[in-house]
Write a protein that holds these residues in place. Structure first.
Motif, PDB file in Angstrom:
ATOM      1  N   ASP A  30      13.204  -1.276  59.007  1.00 13.49           N
ATOM      2  CA  ASP A  30      14.446  -0.584  58.659  1.00 13.49           C
ATOM      3  C   ASP A  30      15.438  -1.520  57.981  1.00 13.49           C
ATOM      4  O   ASP A  30      16.495  -1.070  57.528  1.00 13.49           O
ATOM      5  CB  ASP A  30      15.106   0.016  59.907  1.00 13.49           C
ATOM      6  CG  ASP A  30      14.287   1.117  60.552  1.00 13.49           C
ATOM      7  OD1 ASP A  30      14.188   1.130  61.794  1.00 13.49           O
ATOM      8  OD2 ASP A  30      13.742   1.963  59.801  1.00 13.49           O
ATOM      9  N   TRP A  71      22.664   9.187  53.048  1.00 14.36           N
ATOM     10  CA  TRP A  71      22.417   7.752  53.202  1.00 14.36           C
ATOM     11  C   TRP A  71      21.105   7.401  52.525  1.00 14.36           C
ATOM     12  O   TRP A  71      20.080   8.078  52.739  1.00 14.36           O
ATOM     13  CB  TRP A  71      22.352   7.367  54.677  1.00 14.36           C
ATOM     14  CG  TRP A  71      23.660   7.434  55.385  1.00 14.36           C
ATOM     15  CD1 TRP A  71      24.138   8.475  56.132  1.00 14.36           C
ATOM     16  CD2 TRP A  71      24.662   6.422  55.417  1.00 14.36           C
ATOM     17  NE1 TRP A  71      25.383   8.165  56.613  1.00 14.36           N
ATOM     18  CE2 TRP A  71      25.724   6.903  56.200  1.00 14.36           C
ATOM     19  CE3 TRP A  71      24.771   5.133  54.874  1.00 14.36           C
ATOM     20  CZ2 TRP A  71      26.883   6.170  56.442  1.00 14.36           C
ATOM     21  CZ3 TRP A  71      25.915   4.400  55.119  1.00 14.36           C
ATOM     22  CH2 TRP A  71      26.953   4.917  55.899  1.00 14.36           C
ATOM     23  N   TYR A  72      21.143   6.348  51.744  1.00 18.39           N
ATOM     24  CA  TYR A  72      19.960   5.800  51.090  1.00 18.39           C
ATOM     25  C   TYR A  72      19.848   4.344  51.501  1.00 18.39           C
ATOM     26  O   TYR A  72      20.816   3.749  51.990  1.00 18.39           O
ATOM     27  CB  TYR A  72      20.099   5.889  49.562  1.00 18.39           C
ATOM     28  CG  TYR A  72      19.999   7.282  49.011  1.00 18.39           C
ATOM     29  CD1 TYR A  72      21.034   8.197  49.194  1.00 18.39           C
ATOM     30  CD2 TYR A  72      18.874   7.706  48.306  1.00 18.39           C
ATOM     31  CE1 TYR A  72      20.942   9.482  48.682  1.00 18.39           C
ATOM     32  CE2 TYR A  72      18.783   8.985  47.790  1.00 18.39           C
ATOM     33  CZ  TYR A  72      19.824   9.865  47.987  1.00 18.39           C
ATOM     34  OH  TYR A  72      19.728  11.136  47.484  1.00 18.39           O
ATOM     35  N   ARG A  73      18.672   3.774  51.292  1.00 14.71           N
ATOM     36  CA  ARG A  73      18.515   2.352  51.576  1.00 14.71           C
ATOM     37  C   ARG A  73      17.651   1.684  50.517  1.00 14.71           C
ATOM     38  O   ARG A  73      16.798   2.319  49.908  1.00 14.71           O
ATOM     39  CB  ARG A  73      17.941   2.121  52.974  1.00 14.71           C
ATOM     40  CG  ARG A  73      16.527   2.616  53.188  1.00 14.71           C
ATOM     41  CD  ARG A  73      16.148   2.480  54.663  1.00 14.71           C
ATOM     42  NE  ARG A  73      14.781   2.928  54.931  1.00 14.71           N
ATOM     43  CZ  ARG A  73      14.263   3.028  56.147  1.00 14.71           C
ATOM     44  NH1 ARG A  73      15.000   2.709  57.219  1.00 14.71           N
ATOM     45  NH2 ARG A  73      13.021   3.426  56.310  1.00 14.71           N
ATOM     46  N   GLY A 130      27.208  -1.833  59.589  1.00 17.02           N
ATOM     47  CA  GLY A 130      25.961  -2.591  59.488  1.00 17.02           C
ATOM     48  C   GLY A 130      26.023  -3.870  60.310  1.00 17.02           C
ATOM     49  O   GLY A 130      27.066  -4.227  60.862  1.00 17.02           O
ATOM     50  N   ARG A 186      14.693   2.277  46.014  1.00 16.84           N
ATOM     51  CA  ARG A 186      15.685   2.947  46.852  1.00 16.84           C
ATOM     52  C   ARG A 186      15.102   4.254  47.368  1.00 16.84           C
ATOM     53  O   ARG A 186      14.443   4.992  46.616  1.00 16.84           O
ATOM     54  CB  ARG A 186      16.946   3.230  46.045  1.00 16.84           C
ATOM     55  CG  ARG A 186      18.083   3.840  46.862  1.00 16.84           C
ATOM     56  CD  ARG A 186      19.303   4.057  45.992  1.00 16.84           C
ATOM     57  NE  ARG A 186      19.069   5.032  44.956  1.00 16.84           N
ATOM     58  CZ  ARG A 186      19.904   5.275  43.951  1.00 16.84           C
ATOM     59  NH1 ARG A 186      21.029   4.577  43.860  1.00 16.84           N
ATOM     60  NH2 ARG A 186      19.626   6.191  43.055  1.00 16.84           N
ATOM     61  N   VAL A 199      17.285   8.195  53.075  1.00 19.18           N
ATOM     62  CA  VAL A 199      17.108   8.099  54.524  1.00 19.18           C
ATOM     63  C   VAL A 199      17.390   9.464  55.157  1.00 19.18           C
ATOM     64  O   VAL A 199      16.585   9.994  55.913  1.00 19.18           O
ATOM     65  CB  VAL A 199      18.036   7.037  55.127  1.00 19.18           C
ATOM     66  CG1 VAL A 199      17.890   7.002  56.646  1.00 19.18           C
ATOM     67  CG2 VAL A 199      17.742   5.674  54.526  1.00 19.18           C
ATOM     68  N   TYR A 235      22.091  -0.321  53.148  1.00 22.51           N
ATOM     69  CA  TYR A 235      22.262   1.124  53.275  1.00 22.51           C
ATOM     70  C   TYR A 235      23.471   1.573  52.466  1.00 22.51           C
ATOM     71  O   TYR A 235      24.564   1.009  52.602  1.00 22.51           O
ATOM     72  CB  TYR A 235      22.429   1.509  54.745  1.00 22.51           C
ATOM     73  CG  TYR A 235      21.125   1.465  55.511  1.00 22.51           C
ATOM     74  CD1 TYR A 235      20.503   0.258  55.787  1.00 22.51           C
ATOM     75  CD2 TYR A 235      20.513   2.642  55.938  1.00 22.51           C
ATOM     76  CE1 TYR A 235      19.299   0.202  56.466  1.00 22.51           C
ATOM     77  CE2 TYR A 235      19.301   2.605  56.626  1.00 22.51           C
ATOM     78  CZ  TYR A 235      18.706   1.379  56.885  1.00 22.51           C
ATOM     79  OH  TYR A 235      17.511   1.354  57.549  1.00 22.51           O
ATOM     80  N   TYR A 236      23.239   2.589  51.637  1.00 23.61           N
ATOM     81  CA  TYR A 236      24.273   3.102  50.757  1.00 23.61           C
ATOM     82  C   TYR A 236      24.596   4.551  51.105  1.00 23.61           C
ATOM     83  O   TYR A 236      23.697   5.363  51.340  1.00 23.61           O
ATOM     84  CB  TYR A 236      23.806   3.055  49.303  1.00 23.61           C
ATOM     85  CG  TYR A 236      23.538   1.682  48.776  1.00 23.61           C
ATOM     86  CD1 TYR A 236      22.282   1.098  48.881  1.00 23.61           C
ATOM     87  CD2 TYR A 236      24.549   0.947  48.149  1.00 23.61           C
ATOM     88  CE1 TYR A 236      22.034  -0.167  48.397  1.00 23.61           C
ATOM     89  CE2 TYR A 236      24.305  -0.324  47.649  1.00 23.61           C
ATOM     90  CZ  TYR A 236      23.047  -0.868  47.786  1.00 23.61           C
ATOM     91  OH  TYR A 236      22.809  -2.134  47.286  1.00 23.61           O
ATOM     92  N   CYS A 237      25.868   4.838  51.068  1.00 21.26           N
ATOM     93  CA  CYS A 237      26.343   6.196  51.265  1.00 21.26           C
ATOM     94  C   CYS A 237      26.578   6.842  49.895  1.00 21.26           C
ATOM     95  O   CYS A 237      27.023   6.151  48.961  1.00 21.26           O
ATOM     96  CB  CYS A 237      27.647   6.140  52.045  1.00 21.26           C
ATOM     97  SG  CYS A 237      28.599   7.656  52.097  1.00 21.26           S
ATOM     98  N   GLU A 242      31.581   2.142  53.336  1.00 26.50           N
ATOM     99  CA  GLU A 242      30.660   2.110  54.463  1.00 26.50           C
ATOM    100  C   GLU A 242      31.065   1.029  55.459  1.00 26.50           C
ATOM    101  O   GLU A 242      31.669   0.017  55.079  1.00 26.50           O
ATOM    102  CB  GLU A 242      29.226   1.819  53.994  1.00 26.50           C
ATOM    103  CG  GLU A 242      28.662   2.797  52.990  1.00 26.50           C
ATOM    104  CD  GLU A 242      28.542   2.225  51.606  1.00 26.50           C
ATOM    105  OE1 GLU A 242      27.660   2.667  50.855  1.00 26.50           O
ATOM    106  OE2 GLU A 242      29.340   1.334  51.272  1.00 26.50           O
TER     107      GLU A 242
END
Length: 116
Positions: free
Chosen positions: A89, A36-38, A9, A45, A48, A93-95, A6
């Protein structure tokens, strides 16, 4: 080893925009869905947004009308355009990528911080 990487950011002020990118390289298998997660401090978690290989998208209610997910299949890349960012927000953030053989892989995350 196959792993999403990623980028994008950073620290922004409320109302500003960021664009996250995630590239998956090194896999012999095609990728189905990407997402995408956050993860925010003290919270679970959450998803998104995600997008299928065919381009069908899904968003969390909290980001609809502000975030947009897209992908380039030929490049195994997924993007998250984040507009009108809010302090809530703020998160890592994870892909993730889901391969057609059933395997799911996760990136290491990128920090997004929105100041008020």
């Amino acid at each position: 080893q196959v792993q999403p990487v990623e980028s994008g950011g950073g620290l922004v002020q409320a109302g500003e925009s960021l664009r996250l990118s995630c590239v998956v390289s090194g896999s012999a298998f095609s990728i189905n869905a990407m997402g995408w997660y956050r993860l925010a401090p003290g919270k679970q978690r959450e998803l998104v947004a995600d997008i299928t290989r065919g381009g069908r998208t899904n968003y969390a209610d909290s980001v609809k009308d502000r975030f947009s997910i897209s992908r380039e299949n030929a490049k195994n890349t997924v993007y998250l355009q984040m507009n009108s960012l809010k302090p809530e927000d703020t998160a890592v953030y994870y892909c993730n990528a889901n391969f057609i053989n059933g395997r799911t892989i996760w990136g290491q995350g990128t920090q997004v911080t929105v100041s008020s």
